[in-house]
Design a protein around this motif. Structure first.
Motif, short mmCIF file in Angstrom:
data_model
loop_
_atom_site.label_atom_id
_atom_site.label_comp_id
_atom_site.label_asym_id
_atom_site.label_seq_id
_atom_site.Cartn_x
_atom_site.Cartn_y
_atom_site.Cartn_z
N LYS A 92 1.00 -1.16 0.00
CA LYS A 92 -0.13 0.01 -0.53
C LYS A 92 0.78 1.06 0.32
O LYS A 92 0.69 1.73 -0.50
N VAL A 93 1.76 1.29 0.40
CA VAL A 93 2.96 2.33 0.89
C VAL A 93 3.72 2.58 -0.81
O VAL A 93 3.82 3.42 -0.83
N ALA A 94 4.21 1.42 -1.13
CA ALA A 94 4.36 1.65 -2.32
C ALA A 94 3.78 1.87 -3.72
O ALA A 94 4.32 3.12 -4.09
N ARG A 95 2.55 1.84 -3.54
CA ARG A 95 1.23 2.52 -4.66
C ARG A 95 1.04 3.42 -3.83
O ARG A 95 1.58 4.82 -5.31
N ARG A 96 1.11 3.70 -2.83
CA ARG A 96 1.19 5.52 -3.01
C ARG A 96 2.68 6.20 -3.18
O ARG A 96 2.28 7.27 -3.99
N LEU A 97 3.61 5.77 -3.25
CA LEU A 97 4.45 6.58 -3.55
C LEU A 97 4.64 6.52 -4.57
O LEU A 97 4.58 7.91 -5.01
N HIS A 98 4.37 6.17 -5.52
CA HIS A 98 4.16 5.13 -7.36
C HIS A 98 3.25 6.83 -7.69
O HIS A 98 4.03 7.81 -8.40
N SER A 99 1.69 6.75 -7.12
CA SER A 99 0.63 7.66 -7.08
C SER A 99 1.66 9.27 -6.90
O SER A 99 1.39 9.64 -8.14
N ASN A 100 1.88 8.81 -6.09
CA ASN A 100 2.58 9.95 -5.71
C ASN A 100 4.19 10.77 -6.47
O ASN A 100 3.15 12.22 -6.56
N SER A 101 4.57 10.70 -6.88
CA SER A 101 5.44 10.42 -7.54
C SER A 101 5.36 10.94 -9.18
O SER A 101 5.55 11.93 -9.44
N LEU A 102 4.78 10.14 -9.65
CA LEU A 102 4.16 10.17 -10.58
C LEU A 102 3.09 11.53 -11.02
O LEU A 102 3.60 12.92 -11.77
N ARG A 103 2.24 11.53 -9.97
CA ARG A 103 1.33 13.18 -10.10
C ARG A 103 2.37 14.12 -9.95
O ARG A 103 2.14 15.31 -10.99
N TYR A 104 3.35 14.22 -9.31
CA TYR A 104 4.12 15.31 -8.35
C TYR A 104 4.98 15.51 -10.65
O TYR A 104 5.20 16.97 -11.07
N TRP A 105 5.65 14.37 -11.06
CA TRP A 105 6.70 15.06 -12.22
C TRP A 105 5.57 15.25 -13.32
O TRP A 105 5.84 15.54 -14.38
N LEU A 106 3.84 15.11 -13.71
CA LEU A 106 3.57 15.17 -14.38
C LEU A 106 2.96 16.69 -14.55
O LEU A 106 3.18 17.19 -15.11
N LEU A 107 2.85 17.06 -12.96
CA LEU A 107 2.90 18.20 -12.57
C LEU A 107 3.92 19.19 -13.30
O LEU A 107 3.54 20.56 -13.39
N GLU A 108 4.95 18.63 -13.09
CA GLU A 108 6.15 19.23 -13.77
C GLU A 108 6.33 19.58 -14.78
O GLU A 108 6.52 20.94 -15.53
N TYR A 109 6.16 18.25 -15.44
CA TYR A 109 5.78 18.23 -16.69
C TYR A 109 4.66 19.33 -17.20
O TYR A 109 5.63 20.06 -18.15
N LEU A 110 4.05 18.86 -17.04
CA LEU A 110 3.32 20.81 -17.70
C LEU A 110 3.73 22.33 -17.23
O LEU A 110 3.00 22.98 -17.53
N ARG A 111 4.19 21.79 -15.73
CA ARG A 111 4.69 23.57 -15.49
C ARG A 111 5.52 23.72 -16.93
O ARG A 111 5.32 24.96 -16.48
N ARG A 112 6.23 23.16 -17.58
CA ARG A 112 7.11 23.50 -17.85
C ARG A 112 6.88 23.64 -19.95
O ARG A 112 7.27 24.60 -20.13
#
Length: 732
Positions: A643-663
């Motif tokens: 469960k922790v691993a899934r949350r880590l994956h989901s949060n990290s993926l969303r963070y970098w998708l947002l960083e991608y969109l920011r650029r």
């Protein structure tokens, strides 16, 4: 000033000069002598102090001024200060807040109880009588512009070391004093300035005297020597801690001022224990995972640095000094993820690798052949880590407490030590065991992209691949007839190179689950899980059987939606919770099969590894390593980490998708799919090119329709994504 039983010369004896460093009180007494330390002279007996106190108390005089109406020079307690006590022109001290005490001059009443005052900073305030801590005696019609002059004069008399000397004199006979008496003893005068200085010293003292209430006024009683000793020890410890904090804050400020390439490394902050403790307190505060002591330490650091006491402020400091990179993944610290292995585990892994050659990793392999009767036989070859790792071994226990490999855009943290997972455990392009202990020799490795290309090309020499595709199609059709539910979504995949750089390279691609090669592999993996469940059931083998009850909503309810993400999103929204059984198969309504065991990823999923232990032991004719109860307990432990691993994956993926969109360019237009309506025209959208969900108002359309949007704001650290629909050319 003459007094009965005393003289000006005698009182001058007690006008103490500024003292040097105070000595400890327990080293003071010797015989009948009592020594005033740090510059105070030794003398015999206490008759002078006693006589002064007796004379002052025998007079009990109250200096009543017709102009002031105050109780002499006695300190006024809260219940003695009321509307009648205060009047215009008085100089007083009041408590501004929990930390500040200010001098002020009374101006005028403010309502029934409050008074308007002008403080030493020239600010007009309204105060309650309860805020008044002292009224300076003997002063009337005072001008607030002269407060600074009064404060400067007081500074010359505010020598805190006189407290120790006075305490030594008074504690011998346990004599209490009023502010008036203390001023007379220490300064030889109880006039306005001296009385205020006496009040100031006594009211701020936390070591030598304690305030007690009497019937007429507040008095100060000398503390017992043992208590003073302990309070002095605490005071010195506090001063040392404050000095440490001051030095640490200066270190932070210095590091903050350095250019990025010159900032101290993270390891350098952890070398000295005192610095390590403070920087780790900031880190714990930044991820909202601190204990009370860390919270206090971090709060003091933030205050000293001029920041608010927030987790974002702590993070900003850690980034500014170079301890964290700009894009640090805080979840790794928040969930205390073990990204490294202990030396003991690594050593055990190396022992297993002694006779294992290095080569490329291959988790699983597929092969197929058409039988003479027209049926298709499929081989699903799965890597076998149990040929190396034994149940309950140190590496097995480590894998259980990790639960799964963690896949992030910036890094992968394998369930097994990396060299073990990528060499000896994997199917190689050479010989390796299958679940049936047979030897295989994989012909070549294919990516999903290359396999899809070969399928589309329909090459004659790729007959085996075409047979596999046919088998996958037949299986998919059969599962649909059994009520399987389509949950395939657009899955974003993102890889970040040099994540510690302020502007790392981001590579984004969106994975279409309807890709023919992905569907082929997915069908074979499901087939493998179903076969293992059937094998376990036929042979009464305890296994981690996984099931999923059918939804209460019929699949046909969403048949009107277009195939793809919109229909899958609707299907997922009505799914019921998954079920586990460790003795017999459970129907898997989502997959449309009678039973299922996860089996194809034993290198990266611990529950798969448990199934391998059980099956391999049965095939060898050995006792099974685990009972159903054992499996349930270990699956529970592993699942917590999954469960922790899934949350880590989901949060990290969303963070970098947002960083991608920011650029991206500010006015870039994106296609978005309407997934559902939340309320009225407020809709959940899937931004197709990025694979991220967002919420906004749409003017027209229904679920499954496409709209065009632009990104108005994307802030990865704050998890903010704001999009707006574009309805016509003028919006662009």
């Amino acid at each position: 000033m003459a007094m009965r039983g005393g003289s000006t010369a005698a009182l001058a004896f007690l006008r103490l000069r500024p003292l040097g460093r105070a000595a400890r009180p327990d080293a003071a007494r010797a015989g009948g002598h009592f020594c005033l330390y740090g510059g105070c002279r030794c003398r015999q007996g206490h008759s002078l102090v006693v006589s002064v106190l007796e004379e002052l108390r025998s007079r009990r005089r109250v200096r009543v001024s017709a102009k002031i109406g105050l109780q002499g020079t006695k300190e006024l307690s809260d219940d003695k200060i009321d509307k009648r006590t205060l009047q215009k022109g008085l100089l007083l001290e009041f408590q501004k807040d929990s930390e500040r005490f200010l001098l002020a001059v009374v101006e005028s009443p403010d309502g029934k109880k409050n008074w308007k005052v002008i403080d030493q900073n020239g600010i007009l305030s309204s105060i309650k009588p309860q805020q008044v801590t002292y009224v300076i005696p003997g002063i009337i019609n005072y001008n607030h512009s002269r407060i600074d002059e009064f404060i400067n004069k007081a500074q010359d008399l505010l020598d805190p070391t006189v407290l120790e000397c006075a305490w030594m004199e008074l504690s011998e006979n346990d004599k209490s004093v009023t502010v008036e008496e203390f001023a007379e003893i220490v300064y030889g005068s109880k006039e306005s300035l001296e009385s205020y200085c006496a009040h100031f010293l006594l009211s701020r003292d936390i070591v030598y005297f304690v305030k007690v209430e009497s019937r007429d006024s507040s008095v100060y009683q000398p503390r017992p020597p043992a208590q003073v000793e302990e309070l002095l020890r605490r005071k010195l410890a506090k001063e040392a801690a404050e000095k440490e904090m001051e030095e640490f804050v200066q270190l932070l400020k210095s590091a903050k001022a350095l250019p990025l390439d010159a900032k101290p490394s993270k390891d350098s902050w952890l070398m000295e224990e005192k610095i390590k403790q403070k920087i780790e307190s900031l880190q714990a505060y930044a991820v909202d995972a601190c204990d009370d002591e860390q919270r206090r330490t971090a709060g003091n650091i933030l205050k000293a640095m001029g920041f608010s006491k927030t987790s974002s402020a702590a993070l900003k400091i850690l980034i500014n000094v170079g301890y964290f990179p700009v894009h640090v993944n805080l979840d790794l610290y928040k969930y205390d993820v073990h990204t490294k292995y202990t030396e003991e585990v690594l050593s055990a892994a190396e022992e297993l690798l002694v006779d294992s050659p290095d080569s490329d990793m291959l988790d699983d392999a597929l092969s197929a052949a058409r039988l003479p009767d027209g049926r298709i036989k499929v081989w699903i070859h799965v890597a076998d880590p149990t040929s190396l790792v034994q149940p309950r071994s140190i590496i097995d226990r480590e894998a259980m407490h990790r639960g799964t490999s963690i896949f992030l855009p910036t890094a992968t943290y394998p369930m097994f030590p990396e060299r073990l997972a990528m060499t000896a455990m994997s199917l190689q392009q050479g010989n390796e065991y299958s679940i049936e202990n047979s030897l295989i020799k994989p012909t070549y490795m294919l990516t999903y992209e290359s396999a899809t290309e070969l399928l589309y090309m329909n090459l004659e020499e790729e007959e085996e691949l075409r047979i596999l595709q046919e088998a996958a199609f037949i299986r998919a059709q059969w599962r649909r007839s059994q009520g399987s539910i389509d949950t395939a979504m657009i899955e974003p995949r993102i890889k970040v190179a040099n994540p510690d750089d302020p502007e790392p390279s981001i590579n984004l691609y969106v994975e279409d689950q309807s890709n023919p090669a992905m569907q082929l592999v997915s069908e074979m993996m499901i087939l493998c899980g179903e076969a293992v469940a059937a094998f376990g059931s036929d042979n009464n083998i305890p296994l981690p059987y996984r099931g999923h009850p059918q939804s209460n909503t019929a699949v046909s309810a969403f048949a009107h939606l277009p195939e793809g993400p919109a229909r899958s999103f609707a299907n997922i929204s009505v799914l019921r919770a998954a079920e586990m059984d460790f003795q017999k198969p459970v129907p898997h309504g989502v997959l449309g099969i009678p039973g299922y065991v996860q089996f194809t990823s034993p290198i990266r999923r611990y529950v798969d590894l448990l199934a391998h232990y059980q099956i391999k032991a049965f095939l060898r004719g050995e006792s099974l390593p685990y009972s159903a109860g054992d499996l349930e307990g270990m699956t529970f432990i592993a699942s917590m980490h999954v469960k922790v691993a899934r949350r880590l994956h989901s949060n990290s993926l969303r963070y970098w998708l947002l960083e991608y969109l920011r650029r991206q360019p500010k006015r870039r237009k994106y296609k978005a799919l309407i997934l559902k309506f939340i309320k009225d025209r407020l809709a959940t959208l899937l931004v197709i090119e990025v694979g991220i969900q967002a919420t906004t108002l749409v003017s027209t359309g229904k679920v499954g329709d496409e709209v065009s949007v632009i990104v108005e704001a994307a802030h990865p650290r704050d998890d903010i994504l704001s999009v707006r629909e574009i309805t016509d050319v003028s919006d662009e």
